[in-house]
Design an enzyme around this catalytic site. Structure first.
Site, short mmCIF file in Angstrom:
data_model
loop_
_atom_site.label_atom_id
_atom_site.label_comp_id
_atom_site.label_asym_id
_atom_site.label_seq_id
_atom_site.Cartn_x
_atom_site.Cartn_y
_atom_site.Cartn_z
CB SER A 60 1.18 3.37 1.24
OG SER A 60 -0.01 3.48 0.51
CE LYS A 63 -0.12 0.74 -1.80
NZ LYS A 63 -0.85 1.47 -0.81
CE1 TYR A 186 -3.67 -1.14 -0.93
CE2 TYR A 186 -5.79 -0.05 -0.65
CZ TYR A 186 -4.43 0.02 -0.86
OH TYR A 186 -3.82 1.25 -0.97
CE1 TYR A 238 2.91 5.32 -3.23
CE2 TYR A 238 2.99 7.24 -1.83
CZ TYR A 238 2.68 5.93 -2.01
OH TYR A 238 2.13 5.22 -1.00
CB VAL A 256 -2.01 8.84 3.51
CG1 VAL A 256 -1.65 9.10 2.06
CG2 VAL A 256 -2.91 7.63 3.67
N1 GLN Z 1 -5.07 3.21 2.34
C1 GLN Z 1 -4.53 4.27 1.53
C2 GLN Z 1 -5.20 4.31 0.17
O1 GLN Z 1 -5.35 3.29 -0.42
C3 GLN Z 1 -3.06 4.14 1.38
C4 GLN Z 1 -2.42 5.26 0.59
C5 GLN Z 1 -1.09 5.72 1.12
O2 GLN Z 1 -0.76 5.53 2.29
N2 GLN Z 1 -0.36 6.42 0.30
O3 GLN Z 1 -5.58 5.33 -0.34
#
Ligand code: GLN
Length: 307
Positions: A60, A63, A186, A238, A256
């Site tokens: 993420s 993003k 994505y 978040y 993550v």
């Molecule tokens: N590729 C991960 C997902 O879509 C990204 C989530 C994250 O890094 N918080 O679940």
């Protein structure tokens, strides 16, 4: 700076809370001991500690960059008509939350928002769209980047939740009928390989009004950098964005894979990598490093002491 990050690296490398993400099976293979901290100034100077050239996937942390690309290509008004700018107080993979009246995802820092933004990537076919997307990430990093096919396939195979988000977005006409292509884009942006030096350079590019400190090339127009940073600030962490603003006070984004990057506009970018994450998806060592670093360097925009 060098002394401080080495000190923090030493202090937190024995922290053993958290676990590498396992819901994307390939990510569970990460070495929990890996730990790196890199600061990059707007002049391109880098201070590195730990495993700074160990590669990981953006997840993420991609993003904010993809949001910047959409702003650059479509302008603010069109992008905002698709994805809002409000925090949710929900987890990154929340399914239920779309705005009541407009059905837009609340913001581009959560999965639903980033999937909607990915549907906007221009090009005649997947290959072409992927290459446009990669050029933007490469402009931030200052060199060519690769995608981890293993992580991409692993996420694609297990992404039932993201798939359902995409179908919900299609139902409400937020994205077009190319659902699989959008999801591939994505998953691919989440699977881009970088090391902590790269991510720190990408952060420094945001700190430097969108201009890469090394190549001196613009990755996104400076007028959109504030859009990206304000959303990182309010939504980047978040459902702990409020706590982050309260205790750390700089715009940041986590992924993550165990990456977190932060931006101090006009000064530097910071990236930390350490795979064990907490229940909200943030690197446990990363959070501690940011807390102490922010306190030591007086970084919080709310806690500036007048000298
Ligand atoms: N590729 C991960 C997902 O879509 C990204 C989530 C994250 O890094 N918080 O679940």
């Amino acid at each position: 700076m060098q002394t401080l990050i080495e000190l923090l690296h030493n202090k937190y490398r024995s922290l053993s809370t958290g676990k590498p993400a396992s819901y994307i099976p390939e990510l569970a293979k990460a070495n929990a001991q890996d730990f790196a901290i890199v600061i990059t100034t707007v002049n391109g100077e880098q201070f590195c500690a730990g495993d700074f050239d160990k590669q990981f996937t953006l997840q993420s942390t991609s993003k904010p960059f993809i949001y910047g690309m959409a702003l650059a290509e479509y302008g603010r008004e069109e992008v905002i008509s698709k994805v809002g700018v409000e925090p949710t107080g929900e987890a990154f993979n929340s399914i239920v939350e779309l705005e009541k009246r407009t059905h837009r995802p609340y913001n581009p820092m959560i999965n639903s928002g980033a999937i909607a933004i990915s549907s906007l990537i221009k090009g005649n076919n997947l290959k072409n769209r992927e290459s446009n997307m990669m050029s933007m990430f490469e402009a931030f990093a200052g060199h060519q980047l690769e995608i981890s096919n293993d992580v991409f396939e692993s996420e694609k195979l297990t992404a039932h939740r993201n798939r359902s988000i995409a179908h919900l977005l299609r139902h409400f006409d937020v994205i077009d009928e190319k659902i699989d292509e959008t999801l591939d884009l994505y998953f691919k942006q989440c699977s881009i390989l970088v090391d902590t030096k790269d991510l720190s350079m990408m952060a420094a590019t945001l700190a430097n009004s969108g201009v890469n400190p090394n190549t001196k090339k613009s990755a996104i127009p400076s007028k959109y950098v504030g859009d990206v940073l304000s959303l990182m600030f309010t939504c980047g962490m978040y459902d702990s964005s409020g706590e982050w603003a309260y205790s750390i006070g700089v715009p940041a984004k986590s992924g993550v894979s165990g990456a977190i990057f932060g931006v101090v506009p006009g000064e530097f970018g910071i990236a930390v990598y350490s795979p064990p994450i907490d229940e909200k998806g943030h690197s446990t060592r990363g959070v501690e490093v940011f807390k102490e670093f922010s306190h030591e360097c007086n970084l919080s925009i709310f806690r500036k002491t007048i000298i």
